[in-house]
Scaffold this motif. Structure first.
Motif, PDB file in Angstrom:
ATOM      1  N   THR A 191       5.915  48.168  67.778  1.00  0.00           N
ATOM      2  CA  THR A 191       6.879  48.381  66.694  1.00  0.00           C
ATOM      3  C   THR A 191       7.777  49.557  67.053  1.00  0.00           C
ATOM      4  O   THR A 191       7.362  50.466  67.789  1.00  0.00           O
ATOM      5  CB  THR A 191       6.157  48.644  65.368  1.00  0.00           C
ATOM      6  N   PRO A 192       9.009  49.570  66.573  1.00  0.00           N
ATOM      7  CA  PRO A 192       9.960  50.610  66.964  1.00  0.00           C
ATOM      8  C   PRO A 192       9.485  52.038  66.695  1.00  0.00           C
ATOM      9  O   PRO A 192       9.885  52.965  67.403  1.00  0.00           O
ATOM     10  CB  PRO A 192      11.207  50.275  66.124  1.00  0.00           C
TER      11      PRO A 192
ATOM     12  N   CYS B 133      10.002  38.756  70.875  1.00  0.00           N
ATOM     13  CA  CYS B 133      10.563  40.102  70.797  1.00  0.00           C
ATOM     14  C   CYS B 133      10.175  40.728  69.455  1.00  0.00           C
ATOM     15  O   CYS B 133       9.703  40.042  68.544  1.00  0.00           O
ATOM     16  CB  CYS B 133      12.085  40.091  70.955  1.00  0.00           C
ATOM     17  N   MET B 134      10.371  42.033  69.343  1.00  0.00           N
ATOM     18  CA  MET B 134      10.083  42.765  68.117  1.00  0.00           C
ATOM     19  C   MET B 134      11.395  43.234  67.505  1.00  0.00           C
ATOM     20  O   MET B 134      12.261  43.784  68.191  1.00  0.00           O
ATOM     21  CB  MET B 134       9.200  43.977  68.413  1.00  0.00           C
ATOM     22  N   SER B 135      11.569  43.005  66.205  1.00  0.00           N
ATOM     23  CA  SER B 135      12.792  43.431  65.536  1.00  0.00           C
ATOM     24  C   SER B 135      12.705  44.912  65.178  1.00  0.00           C
ATOM     25  O   SER B 135      11.626  45.515  65.186  1.00  0.00           O
ATOM     26  CB  SER B 135      13.018  42.612  64.265  1.00  0.00           C
ATOM     27  N   ALA B 136      13.847  45.500  64.855  1.00  0.00           N
ATOM     28  CA  ALA B 136      13.870  46.899  64.450  1.00  0.00           C
ATOM     29  C   ALA B 136      13.087  47.117  63.169  1.00  0.00           C
ATOM     30  O   ALA B 136      12.573  48.209  62.912  1.00  0.00           O
ATOM     31  CB  ALA B 136      15.319  47.364  64.261  1.00  0.00           C
TER      32      ALA B 136
ATOM     33  N   ARG C 282       9.935  31.839  64.482  1.00  0.00           N
ATOM     34  CA  ARG C 282       9.167  32.369  63.350  1.00  0.00           C
ATOM     35  C   ARG C 282       9.141  33.891  63.386  1.00  0.00           C
ATOM     36  O   ARG C 282       9.096  34.502  64.460  1.00  0.00           O
ATOM     37  CB  ARG C 282       7.739  31.804  63.352  1.00  0.00           C
ATOM     38  N   LEU C 283       9.169  34.473  62.191  1.00  0.00           N
ATOM     39  CA  LEU C 283       9.146  35.926  62.025  1.00  0.00           C
ATOM     40  C   LEU C 283       7.823  36.318  61.381  1.00  0.00           C
ATOM     41  O   LEU C 283       7.478  35.820  60.304  1.00  0.00           O
ATOM     42  CB  LEU C 283      10.319  36.387  61.151  1.00  0.00           C
ATOM     43  N   TRP C 284       7.097  37.247  62.028  1.00  0.00           N
ATOM     44  CA  TRP C 284       5.770  37.636  61.558  1.00  0.00           C
ATOM     45  C   TRP C 284       5.773  39.103  61.138  1.00  0.00           C
ATOM     46  O   TRP C 284       6.146  39.988  61.923  1.00  0.00           O
ATOM     47  CB  TRP C 284       4.724  37.419  62.660  1.00  0.00           C
ATOM     48  N   ASP C 285       5.382  39.356  59.889  1.00  0.00           N
ATOM     49  CA  ASP C 285       5.195  40.726  59.412  1.00  0.00           C
ATOM     50  C   ASP C 285       3.843  41.185  59.945  1.00  0.00           C
ATOM     51  O   ASP C 285       2.795  40.837  59.395  1.00  0.00           O
ATOM     52  CB  ASP C 285       5.224  40.761  57.881  1.00  0.00           C
ATOM     53  N   VAL C 286       3.861  41.930  61.032  1.00  0.00           N
ATOM     54  CA  VAL C 286       2.600  42.263  61.700  1.00  0.00           C
ATOM     55  C   VAL C 286       1.779  43.268  60.894  1.00  0.00           C
ATOM     56  O   VAL C 286       0.556  43.345  61.033  1.00  0.00           O
ATOM     57  CB  VAL C 286       2.872  42.803  63.124  1.00  0.00           C
ATOM     58  N   ARG C 287       2.428  44.054  60.035  1.00  0.00           N
ATOM     59  CA  ARG C 287       1.670  45.027  59.238  1.00  0.00           C
ATOM     60  C   ARG C 287       0.808  44.328  58.189  1.00  0.00           C
ATOM     61  O   ARG C 287      -0.356  44.686  57.975  1.00  0.00           O
ATOM     62  CB  ARG C 287       2.622  46.031  58.580  1.00  0.00           C
TER      63      ARG C 287
ATOM     64  N   TRP D 284       9.568  26.368  77.867  1.00  0.00           N
ATOM     65  CA  TRP D 284       8.770  27.376  78.570  1.00  0.00           C
ATOM     66  C   TRP D 284       9.625  28.558  79.029  1.00  0.00           C
ATOM     67  O   TRP D 284       9.139  29.680  79.124  1.00  0.00           O
ATOM     68  CB  TRP D 284       8.088  26.734  79.779  1.00  0.00           C
ATOM     69  N   GLY D 285      10.890  28.331  79.353  1.00  0.00           N
ATOM     70  CA  GLY D 285      11.731  29.409  79.853  1.00  0.00           C
ATOM     71  C   GLY D 285      12.562  30.087  78.782  1.00  0.00           C
ATOM     72  O   GLY D 285      13.452  30.879  79.090  1.00  0.00           O
ATOM     73  N   ALA D 286      12.286  29.787  77.509  1.00  0.00           N
ATOM     74  CA  ALA D 286      13.091  30.344  76.425  1.00  0.00           C
ATOM     75  C   ALA D 286      12.755  31.816  76.180  1.00  0.00           C
ATOM     76  O   ALA D 286      11.665  32.296  76.495  1.00  0.00           O
ATOM     77  CB  ALA D 286      12.880  29.539  75.146  1.00  0.00           C
ATOM     78  N   ALA D 287      13.702  32.536  75.604  1.00  0.00           N
ATOM     79  CA  ALA D 287      13.486  33.918  75.183  1.00  0.00           C
ATOM     80  C   ALA D 287      14.285  34.149  73.910  1.00  0.00           C
ATOM     81  O   ALA D 287      15.352  33.553  73.724  1.00  0.00           O
ATOM     82  CB  ALA D 287      13.923  34.906  76.269  1.00  0.00           C
ATOM     83  N   VAL D 288      13.763  34.980  73.013  1.00  0.00           N
ATOM     84  CA  VAL D 288      14.468  35.277  71.768  1.00  0.00           C
ATOM     85  C   VAL D 288      14.770  36.768  71.715  1.00  0.00           C
ATOM     86  O   VAL D 288      13.952  37.601  72.127  1.00  0.00           O
ATOM     87  CB  VAL D 288      13.647  34.848  70.528  1.00  0.00           C
ATOM     88  N   ARG D 289      15.975  37.112  71.228  1.00  0.00           N
ATOM     89  CA  ARG D 289      16.406  38.499  71.097  1.00  0.00           C
ATOM     90  C   ARG D 289      17.232  38.633  69.817  1.00  0.00           C
ATOM     91  O   ARG D 289      18.067  37.774  69.514  1.00  0.00           O
ATOM     92  CB  ARG D 289      17.258  38.928  72.296  1.00  0.00           C
ATOM     93  N   TRP D 290      17.025  39.719  69.082  1.00  0.00           N
ATOM     94  CA  TRP D 290      17.818  39.973  67.887  1.00  0.00           C
ATOM     95  C   TRP D 290      19.176  40.536  68.270  1.00  0.00           C
ATOM     96  O   TRP D 290      19.297  41.352  69.200  1.00  0.00           O
ATOM     97  CB  TRP D 290      17.103  40.969  66.975  1.00  0.00           C
TER      98      TRP D 290
END
Length: 622
Positions: A511-512, A554-557, A570-575, A591-597
């Motif tokens: 987390t940031p 990836c992890m969002s701000a 999907r977005l996961w509230d890890v807390r 398989w080669g995908a990547a996600v970035r905010w």
């Protein structure tokens, strides 16, 4: 392109292959190119770049405005499709699984297995000829009345010459000392040629008992056939040696020229590749009539009308037009996986496995700027940083500085110690920060003058696989990678903190605020999230089982772990350990995908293994 779902697609679809081994096949209608990739055939309109998605196939060939395919779901049949829309036209029973097709005149020829047979389709009627050995190659005479089939007998091979109208074997041509890899029949039916091992052999089919004549021997590796010109000249070549013109009736070699790569015969035109040069040769003398030079190495040649189409490692069609030296490419953007992304306001830069760096304006499908660089063949990380109108990008062991709009670098660093795997522009310091990898957990940090790219400081670094995170005005930066992060001082590069997770096959996201560590373990059908309180070194809550994750998350701000799946992001509230939202996808993440905010976290940028980029707005969260 922006449709009703609000998703923005960046780059062209004209080369969106599933794999870099895509094969481009020219057609005779003067405007259509076929892309055959992992058993799927698509149609590309050369004028507009528009793509029509076709069926999954086991084999494909084309003649005039017709494409013949063996559908993957019905491999025992041959289906005819009409260009350019691939409209179904007719279907025939081949009698067995088809693995190779040829079409000429009014004849369709198919090789089938289990057992090996030759199926000849003429005027809607199918004749089947049993073959004594495994068939390796197939050719028809230009008028479609004579078929040649090369075979593999283990250490040798034969060529079966078949009379199409009667469906009878006219001759079994012997003589090859290796399995036959290519065959061809002249327009006048006066010669049949075959490539087997390093040799090219010829036969005169009108003879009562045709005997093999050695026509050409490859100087370095296996021989191949480019074809026979309408005037009767045989063009043979070896991939890593030379191209030769041979009189097939006498065996006289008219000329021979060095080459390295494929060769194309298109009517009376002969086009030969030599590394980055593609040369049109005079078929009579071998003299170079015209040369096209391209940054890459072409591995395949085809033709649509007067345009020769080349493709190489990155699978992008390259257009070689008569009278021009430039080599425009069909479509724009990336044609292979995007390796790195750098955002700067409403612009962002990307580098890809296709050795390109692009700068994009958000919301605009075509790139503002494209330049060529050298990205290591296997690269999980790559250095790229966008700072206004200035772009920094790694070129293996060098850093390049571009002015956006000029494809030639404005500055080039000295050779650094290792491949550039991370970069960050220190705008407030007039410097650029670079991490170089010399191998796993071994590398060097550099600070370079942002204008001249002269080295101002350097230090050895134990961890250099990752990305650099820097906040303007800060005295430190983070080097982040899949299983940890380290914080370093910018001045002196002293390590001041960090965290590493040693779990096998796990990916780690922090987390940031550096308080929580999230490990992601993916399996075939599901994945497991575990959240660790870094200070307390205890798990925050029970493990979370989620759908299988594809590609890089990836992890969002805001501390939301963002994961790609076959159906959505999907977005996961890890807390709290709960699902915070779902972003539907137009194209499944592979398989080669990547996600970035994106900046401000208004959207998620999804990169696909094909090189495609899609920006999915966060406003569609379900």
């Amino acid at each position: 392109m922006i449709d009703g779902d609000g998703i923005i697609e960046y780059g062209s679809a004209a080369f969106r292959a599933e794999h870099w081994l895509v094969r481009f096949v020219g057609t005779d209608d003067g405007r259509t190119l076929l892309a055959v990739d992992h058993g799927r055939v698509d149609v590309i309109d050369m004028a507009t770049g528009a793509v029509t998605t076709g069926p999954r196939v086991k084999a494909v060939t084309t003649h005039a405005d017709v494409v013949a395919v063996a559908p993957a779901d019905r491999p025992d049949t041959v289906t005819l499709l009409t260009l350019p829309e691939l409209t179904p036209r007719a279907e025939f029973d081949a009698g067995g699984p088809v693995y190779r097709l040829a079409m000429s005149g009014g004849t369709i020829a198919a090789l089938t297995a289990e057992p090996y047979t030759l199926a000849l389709i003429v005027d809607g009627t199918t004749h089947r000829i049993d073959l004594p050995d495994e068939a390796t190659c197939l050719a028809l005479s230009p008028d479609g009345t004579l078929a040649a089939v090369g075979t593999n007998k283990g250490r040798t091979g034969n060529v079966l010459l078949v009379d199409v109208p009667t469906g009878t074997v006219r001759h079994t041509l012997t003589g090859p000392r290796a399995p036959v890899t290519a065959v061809a029949v002249s327009a006048a039916h006066d010669v049949v040629v075959a490539a087997a091992g390093p040799r090219v052999l010829g036969w005169t089919p009108s003879a009562k008992k045709p005997k093999a004549t050695s026509l050409w021997v490859s100087p370095k590796d296996g021989a191949s056939l480019a074809g026979i010109t309408p005037s009767g000249r045989l063009i043979a070549y070896s991939w890593k040696g030379s191209t030769a013109a041979v009189d097939p009736s006498t065996g006289t070699v008219d000329w021979e020229i060095d080459s390295y790569g494929p060769v194309l015969v298109h009517g009376e035109r002969v086009v030969s590749v030599r590394f980055g040069d593609c040369r049109e040769l005079d078929p009579s003398t071998g003299a170079v009539r015209h040369t096209w030079t391209h940054r890459g190495y072409m591995t395949r040649l085809s033709a649509v009308g007067d345009t020769v189409v080349g493709s190489g490692r990155d699978s992008r069609p390259m257009l070689l037009r008569p009278g021009t030296t430039e080599v425009p490419e069909l479509g724009d953007g990336h044609s292979r996986s995007v390796v790195a992304v750098s955002f700067d306001g409403d612009r962002f830069a990307t580098t890809g496995e296709d050795n390109r760096v692009c700068v994009w304006q958000r919301g605009r499908p075509a790139p503002l700027f494209t330049a060529t660089i050298d990205v290591p063949t296997v690269a999980r990380y790559h250095g790229v940083a966008l700072d206004g109108g200035t772009l920094f990008a790694g070129d293996r062991e060098r850093l390049l500085r571009f002015t956006v709009g000029d494809p030639e670098p404005a500055a080039r660093s000295e050779r650094l110690d290792g491949n550039v795997v991370a970069a960050a522009s220190l705008t407030d310091r007039g410097e650029v920060l670079v991490a170089c990898s010399k191998g796993y957990r071994n590398g060097v940090f550099y600070r370079l003058d942002a204008l001249t790219l002269e080295v101002r400081a350097q230090a050895k670094a134990p961890y250099v696989l990752g990305t650099i995170a820097y906040t303007p005005g800060s005295a430190t930066f983070d080097l982040r990678w899949a299983t940890g992060f380290r914080t370093y001082e910018i001045k002196g590069f002293a390590e001041t903190g960090g965290c590493e997770h040693g779990g096998y096959r796990s990916r780690l996201y922090v987390t940031p605020d550096h308080t929580l560590l999230v490990t992601l373990d993916s399996r075939e059908e599901t994945a497991t999230l575990r959240v660790l309180d870094i200070a307390a070194r205890t798990e925050l809550h029970d493990a979370i089982t989620i759908p299988a994750v594809t590609g890089d998350a990836c992890m969002s701000a805001a501390g939301l772990l963002t994961t790609g799946h076959a159906d959505a992001v999907r977005l996961w509230d890890v807390r709290s350990g709960t699902l915070a939202g779902v972003l539907p996808l137009r194209t499944p993440a592979g398989w080669g995908a990547a996600v970035r905010w994106t900046p401000g976290e208004t959207a998620v940028l999804v990169s696909h293994s094909s090189g495609g980029l899609q920006e999915v707005p966060a406003s569609v969260i379900g």
